[in-house]
Design an enzyme around this catalytic site. Structure first.
Site, PDB file in Angstrom:
ATOM      1  N   LYS A  30       0.985  -1.472  -0.259  1.00  0.00           N
ATOM      2  CA  LYS A  30       0.013  -0.519  -0.158  1.00  0.00           C
ATOM      3  C   LYS A  30       1.111   0.988  -0.151  1.00  0.00           C
ATOM      4  CE  LYS A  30      -1.900  -1.203   3.106  1.00  0.00           C
ATOM      5  NZ  LYS A  30      -1.485  -2.546   4.504  1.00  0.00           N
ATOM      6  N   THR A  31       2.113   1.423   0.783  1.00  0.00           N
ATOM      7  CA  THR A  31       2.668   2.102   1.421  1.00  0.00           C
ATOM      8  C   THR A  31       3.285   2.744  -0.180  1.00  0.00           C
ATOM      9  OG1 THR A  31       3.022   2.487   3.607  1.00  0.00           O
ATOM     10  CG2 THR A  31       4.429   3.274   2.688  1.00  0.00           C
ATOM     11  N   ASP A  36      -2.511   7.908   3.444  1.00  0.00           N
ATOM     12  CA  ASP A  36      -1.664   6.657   3.929  1.00  0.00           C
ATOM     13  C   ASP A  36      -2.439   5.793   5.626  1.00  0.00           C
ATOM     14  OD1 ASP A  36      -0.264   4.246   3.669  1.00  0.00           O
ATOM     15  OD2 ASP A  36       1.574   4.858   4.401  1.00  0.00           O
ATOM     16  N   GLU A  37      -2.260   5.029   5.589  1.00  0.00           N
ATOM     17  CA  GLU A  37      -3.493   4.067   6.495  1.00  0.00           C
ATOM     18  C   GLU A  37      -4.400   5.163   7.693  1.00  0.00           C
ATOM     19  OE1 GLU A  37      -1.197   2.397   9.062  1.00  0.00           O
ATOM     20  OE2 GLU A  37       0.631   2.141   8.674  1.00  0.00           O
ATOM     21  N   GLN A  85      -6.210  -3.514  10.312  1.00  0.00           N
ATOM     22  CA  GLN A  85      -4.794  -2.980  11.157  1.00  0.00           C
ATOM     23  C   GLN A  85      -5.189  -0.962  12.008  1.00  0.00           C
ATOM     24  OE1 GLN A  85      -0.718  -2.510  10.138  1.00  0.00           O
ATOM     25  NE2 GLN A  85      -2.331  -3.051   7.598  1.00  0.00           N
ATOM     26  N   ARG A 104       5.293  -6.980  11.058  1.00  0.00           N
ATOM     27  CA  ARG A 104       6.209  -5.988  10.844  1.00  0.00           C
ATOM     28  C   ARG A 104       7.667  -6.956  10.859  1.00  0.00           C
ATOM     29  NH1 ARG A 104       3.910  -3.145   9.636  1.00  0.00           N
ATOM     30  NH2 ARG A 104       1.948  -3.663   9.651  1.00  0.00           N
TER      31      ARG A 104
END
Ligand code: ATP
Ligand code: MG
Length: 707
Positions: free
Chosen positions: A34-35, A218-219, A249, A592
């Site tokens: 995504k990022t 983002d996020e 998330q 992560r």
């Protein structure tokens, strides 16, 4: 022919990057790119000439993430990062408010209150209003005020229905007035003030609307209502909003994050393009399987399953320690081994659910001489000496900053007592001025003279540092404020002096295009927290809460404290919504790791000054057993249920009672601080030289020492 920027992306990713200038939602799981897609889209939009760098507004979640995004972008395109508006909500709002401070009704020099400053400011208000802080705990009041702000509600608009809510609204109103008077803003205020500025000022709103043609967030799952409203205001009718997020998330509900924004966005903007990415590029198979298995237990999800082409990789390693010290020791040993195997320390992260866990881990790292950096929590900029130094700088930049003045008026001690300070506060309140002005007109007498000297010193410094380069300015302030001298005379001042030096280093490496670099530096200090903490460029193990790790990735991750009560946290585990949020945190934590994941737990741990026993987290059971490799099963399980099977005795029969001084052949002298399991159990001894350790009574050669 594919564009060179999208050549190495999968078809869905490439499609997302090359979408027309229309609203889009990229909904995808952890590590699916995504990022990377968002960053590549910015590069693609610029390099295909669709928008100039100035036409981009990019929002990320942490300063660390913003920095990484800028680094990735400038690696793809030759760009001047200064002209780009890419940052966090707070950072971007700060930037806008600085540029238009007059329109926003703020002084050019407005300072930012961090959370601790805000709490202190609220306490002052409550004291002035004579409010009982048992009935109205300051922390809860702070939460209330921030909640109101995040809903866009000013004190005047707060709904009151009884005495209690009326009092809270009253505190809020007085707090607002105080901040206004002092020219300071808290974090929530940055957003609210910026939102109101754009809403009120049509010309300005149009200016930014015609500038930011592409807004990329983002996020997105963790935006709150006010942030969403701010984005909407900037998007207007004609700008394209590109949001990426993962409902699994969403971990900031406690701060007002609203996953519902993802649905609202689709509806409010009539989003045409929704793209899902399901291939994970980050983690090896076993790690991904574990994450998928855990999150599958949540009911409230949009539902997606991640897969990977990568190998299954290593199993997940589980370590059950006797105590938190044992856990830390194990981790440090493993890290040393990884380091010997050639892994960069930057690629290793230690994650924890609660900040309180970091101290023991830090201690072990220090003992073993392993460099580490802490993100969030015990931040560099939150350390006492740094806050003192910054307060001097803030007072020099803005004499009306009352918080800053209060912090340092008598630090280092200069004979200004509480009574005098209260008198100054009273004068300021009656005359409606800042504490600084009140101090300037302070009366005669011994204390009056002390205040006079303080005022002179600050005035002198202000004149002296005018026009000095930032690092010299900071040096001069550290020297003449008496701070350095103070810590030089302090037994434990060595580390604090080193931190003060580090502040000069931070000033030296600080770049800004702001005209007033001191103001910019102070704003940066408030926003960044500890991100400069360790020497720049030095390889260091990364310590942070799981919350702070969002969006980041590491070769090896140590996920600590996998215990009921700690993770899931006892405050959240009781109700289903809370538990689901904890599980999303677990999902974030697991994902992560790229190659290696450790899960560790301790049977007993010191928490908030108390030793407590725990059983393994339910999240451990939610991972299929075949993915796990227990490193020390065999000796751990039977003692594992010890807390219930063998309750702690008051006077253990081995005679090593709590408080007794003992000697160990290797560790030296120490004091017994805890024990478990009687004569065949363990005692915890706090050794003078090496700190606390758990030792088996039957084996350790501990001799009582008469003290
Ligand atoms: P998170 O949900 O944790 O924020 P994300 O969806 O933003 O994750 P990224 O950080 O963008 O994921 O990507 C995860 C990793 O996968 C990165 O190292 C990235 O460079 C890599 N990656 C993403 N897409 C590809 C691809 N098509 N080919 C190779 N590597 C990729
Ligand atoms: Mg990401």
């Amino acid at each position: 022919m594919p564009h060179p920027l999208t050549e190495f992306l999968n078809p869905e990713q490439a499609a997302a990057v090359e979408l027309p200038a229309e609203h889009a939602l990229i909904l995808a799981g952890a590590g699916s790119g995504k990022t990377r897609v968002l960053t590549t889209r910015i590069a693609w939009l610029i390099s295909t000439g669709q928008v100039s760098p100035a036409g981009i507004l990019g929002v990320t979640f942490t300063n660390k993430a913003a920095k990484e995004m800028l680094a990735r972008l400038t690696a793809m395109l030759p760009l001047n990062p200064r002209g780009l508006w890419i940052g966090t909500f707070h950072g971007l709002c700060n930037r806008m408010l600085r540029l238009h401070h007059r329109d926003a009704g703020l002084p050019a020099t407005f300072a930012i209150l961090d959370s601790a400053d805000q709490l202190a400011a609220i306490k002052r208000v409550m004291k002035a209003l004579n409010i009982d802080d048992e009935r109205y705990p300051p922390k809860a009041t702070q939460h209330f005020i921030n909640g109101q702000k995040e809903n866009g509600t000013r004190a005047a608009g707060v709904q009151v229905w009884d005495d209690y809510s009326r009092t809270l609204a009253g505190i809020y109103a007085e707090y607002e007035a105080q901040c206004q008077r002092e020219g300071v803003v808290d974090f929530a205020e940055l957003l609210l003030a910026c939102y109101e500025l754009l809403e009120r000022n049509a010309a300005l709103r149009e200016h930014y609307r015609s500038r930011f043609r592409h807004i990329l967030v983002d996020e997105f799952q963790d935006t709150n209502r006010l942030q969403y409203a701010w984005l909407k205001l900037l998007a207007g009718e004609s700008n394209a909003m590109f949001a990426v997020g993962d409902d699994d998330q969403s971990i900031y509900a406690f701060r007002g994050a609203n996953v519902g924004n993802m649905y609202d966005f689709q509806r409010d903007f009539a989003v045409k393009h929704v793209i899902r990415l399901e291939q994970n590029y980050r983690s090896h198979g076993h790690i991904l399987d574990a994450a998928n298995a855990v999150i599958a237990n949540n009911r409230e999800r949009l539902g997606k399953q991640l897969w990977t082409n990568d190998v299954a990789g290593e199993p997940i390693r589980v370590f059950e320690a006797m105590s938190d010290f044992g856990e830390a020791e194990f981790i440090v040993e493993e890290i040393s081994q990884l380091q010997r195997d050639g892994l960069d320390l930057n690629e290793v992260a230690i994650l924890y659910r609660s900040n309180a866990q970091s101290r023991v881990l830090e201690h072990a790292l220090v003992q073993a001489n392993v460099p580490y950096r802490v993100y969030g929590g015990l931040r560099f900029y939150e350390r006492q000496e740094i806050k003192h130094a910054l307060a001097y700088l803030r007072l020099i930049a803005n004499p009306d900053d009352d918080n800053a003045l209060l912090r340092i008026i008598n630090f280092p001690t200069r004979g200004i007592g509480n009574r005098t300070i209260e008198t100054i506060q009273e004068t300021a309140r009656v005359t409606g001025t800042s504490l600084w002005l009140a101090a300037c007109s302070s009366g005669a007498g011994r204390s009056g003279a002390a205040v006079g000297r303080f005022v002179q010193m600050i005035d002198g410094l202000r004149r002296q540092v005018e026009g000095l380069p930032l690092p010299e300015l900071v040096s001069a302030v550290l020297d003449q404020s008496g701070l350095q001298e103070h810590y030089r005379n302090d037994k434990e001042g060595e580390e604090r002096l080193a931190n003060l030096d580090e502040l000069v280093n931070a000033a030296a490496s600080f770049v800004t295009d702001d005209e007033n670099d001191l103001i910019a530096f102070l704003a940066n200090a408030s926003l960044e927290g500890g991100e400069h903490a360790a020497g720049a460029g030095q390889m260091a193990v990364q310590l942070m809460t799981i919350h702070a790790a969002k969006g980041l990735e590491f070769h090896s991750v140590f996920l600590t404290g996998i215990e009921e009560g700690l993770f899931p946290h006892e405050n959240s585990a009781a109700e289903p919504k809370g538990l689901e949020e904890e599980r999303r945190l677990m999902y974030v934590a697991i994902t992560r790791a790229r190659r290696r994941l450790y899960l560790s737990l301790a049977q007993s741990r010191m928490l908030h000054g108390q030793s407590r026993y725990a059983i393994a987290s339910r999240f451990l059971d939610e991972i299929p057993q075949e993915l796990l490799h227990y490193l020390n099963r065999g000796y751990a399980p039977q003692t594992y249920s010890a807390p219930t099977a063998a309750p702690k005795q008051k006077t253990p029969d081995h005679g090593l009672a709590i408080g007794m001084t003992v000697k160990h052949p290797k560790f030296g002298i120490g004091v017994v601080i805890d024990h478990e399991g009687g004569a065949t159990g363990n005692v915890q001894v706090n050794f003078r030289d090496v700190g606390p350790k758990w030792l088996a009574v039957g084996y350790a050669k501990l001799e009582p020492v008469s003290s």
